[in-house]
Structures are given as C-alpha cells and as structure tokens.
Design a protein around this motif. Structure first.
Motif, PDB file in Angstrom:
ATOM      1  N   SER A  90      -6.158  50.687 -17.855  1.00 52.71           N
ATOM      2  CA  SER A  90      -5.163  49.997 -17.043  1.00 52.71           C
ATOM      3  C   SER A  90      -3.910  49.788 -17.882  1.00 52.71           C
ATOM      4  O   SER A  90      -4.020  49.521 -19.082  1.00 52.71           O
ATOM      5  CB  SER A  90      -5.736  48.650 -16.591  1.00 52.71           C
ATOM      6  N   PRO A  91      -2.743  49.940 -17.290  1.00 55.05           N
ATOM      7  CA  PRO A  91      -2.443  50.003 -15.861  1.00 55.05           C
ATOM      8  C   PRO A  91      -2.353  51.408 -15.268  1.00 55.05           C
ATOM      9  O   PRO A  91      -2.171  51.549 -14.066  1.00 55.05           O
ATOM     10  CB  PRO A  91      -1.077  49.322 -15.776  1.00 55.05           C
ATOM     11  N   GLN A 141      -4.494  49.909 -10.575  1.00 60.28           N
ATOM     12  CA  GLN A 141      -3.265  49.215 -10.195  1.00 60.28           C
ATOM     13  C   GLN A 141      -3.577  48.211  -9.100  1.00 60.28           C
ATOM     14  O   GLN A 141      -4.193  48.568  -8.088  1.00 60.28           O
ATOM     15  CB  GLN A 141      -2.209  50.221  -9.731  1.00 60.28           C
ATOM     16  N   GLU A 142      -3.189  46.965  -9.341  1.00 55.39           N
ATOM     17  CA  GLU A 142      -3.422  45.880  -8.381  1.00 55.39           C
ATOM     18  C   GLU A 142      -4.900  45.779  -7.988  1.00 55.39           C
ATOM     19  O   GLU A 142      -5.238  45.583  -6.817  1.00 55.39           O
ATOM     20  CB  GLU A 142      -2.526  46.042  -7.160  1.00 55.39           C
ATOM     21  N   ASP A 167      -1.845  51.295 -22.325  1.00 54.47           N
ATOM     22  CA  ASP A 167      -3.080  51.201 -21.550  1.00 54.47           C
ATOM     23  C   ASP A 167      -4.172  50.522 -22.380  1.00 54.47           C
ATOM     24  O   ASP A 167      -4.189  50.631 -23.610  1.00 54.47           O
ATOM     25  CB  ASP A 167      -3.580  52.589 -21.142  1.00 54.47           C
TER      26      ASP A 167
END
Length: 156
Positions: free
Chosen positions: A26-27, A31-32, A78
């Motif tokens: 991530s990211p 994502q979200e 990341d």
C-alpha cells in the motif's frame, strides 16, 4: 496441460481447487481499503526486464505473514499491507474479450509454494506492461473477486 517457455522451464496448471495469494503493498495495490487492479499488473523488475507472470503463493503450502514476506516493495513509499486470496478455478474462468489468466507452476522450481499467473491476449502471452482494454478489465475482475487479508498491525 503443459506449456513450454524455454528448454529449462516446463509449466503445468495448478489444481483449480487451490487458493493463491498475491502479496499486496500500500498505497500502490490497496486504495481506500480495496484491492486495486494495480495489484494484478505485470511490472518491470529491478534488472530492467518485464515480468512474464504475476507472482503468487500457494496458500496450501505457505500462508503469507508480515514475518515471511521479506522482499521489499518495488514502488518507493509502499509498505507491506497484506495479501489477496483467489481461487485458481475462479482465475481460470475469467475470459474477457479474449484475455485470459492461467495459474501455472514450474516443476523444476524447488520453491513449491510459488506459482505464477500467466496472462494471454488472443492466445499470445502478455509480457510486461499492457494497456489493452481487455487486460485492464481482467485485472479489475481479479481485484474484485479477490479477498483482502490485511496483516495484523505491528505491536509497539
């Protein structure tokens, strides 16, 4: 069914009842709180070559943990997030506008928990970056069908 990539590498399908895990960072890949289709893209390796397959683990042989995922992310910034699991049979049933994915193993590789997702477009192998609409749709379908399993938060 076996396919030949070169003289040293014979690949065989993985049983459709198995689950495989894609390590996620991530990211870039999450994502979200959702798996991004980026998690299923072929990337450029550190040596400059493009991936021929997407690296996944056979959870029957080894389940990813924060401790055993020791390779660094490819994208600066990341961090290891967790993994996505997918059933091999589900992967094999994806056929989007003549773009397909098959999970294969190299019988000579002693690392039995490691296999690859090999992509084809119009029965031709996809190597590296692919901008075809059908490939984008296939990677999105895989992301949507995968189960997201975050690593437990680190103890402070």
């Amino acid at each position: 069914m076996a396919i030949l990539l070169n003289m040293d590498q014979t690949l065989y399908d993985v049983d459709e009842s198995e689950e495989v895990a894609r390590i996620l960072f991530s990211p870039t890949m999450v994502q979200e709180g959702r798996i991004s289709r980026n998690a299923f893209f072929l990337e450029q390796l550190r040596n400059g070559k493009w991936e021929k397959y997407l690296s996944v683990w056979r959870t029957l042989h080894k389940v990813p943990t924060r401790e055993n995922v020791t390779f660094p992310p490819r994208t600066p910034g990341d961090e290891a997030f967790g993994y996505a699991t997918l059933n091999v049979g589900v992967i094999h049933t994806q056929d989007i506008m003549d773009c397909t994915a098959r999970v294969k193993r190299n019988v000579k590789n002693e690392n039995h928990y490691h296999v690859g997702i090999f992509y084809e477009l119009a029965q031709q192998p996809i190597v590296g970056k692919c901008d075809a609409v059908s490939f984008m749709a296939l990677t999105m379908a895989l992301a949507n069908k995968a189960a997201l399993i975050p690593f437990p938060k680190r103890e402070k």
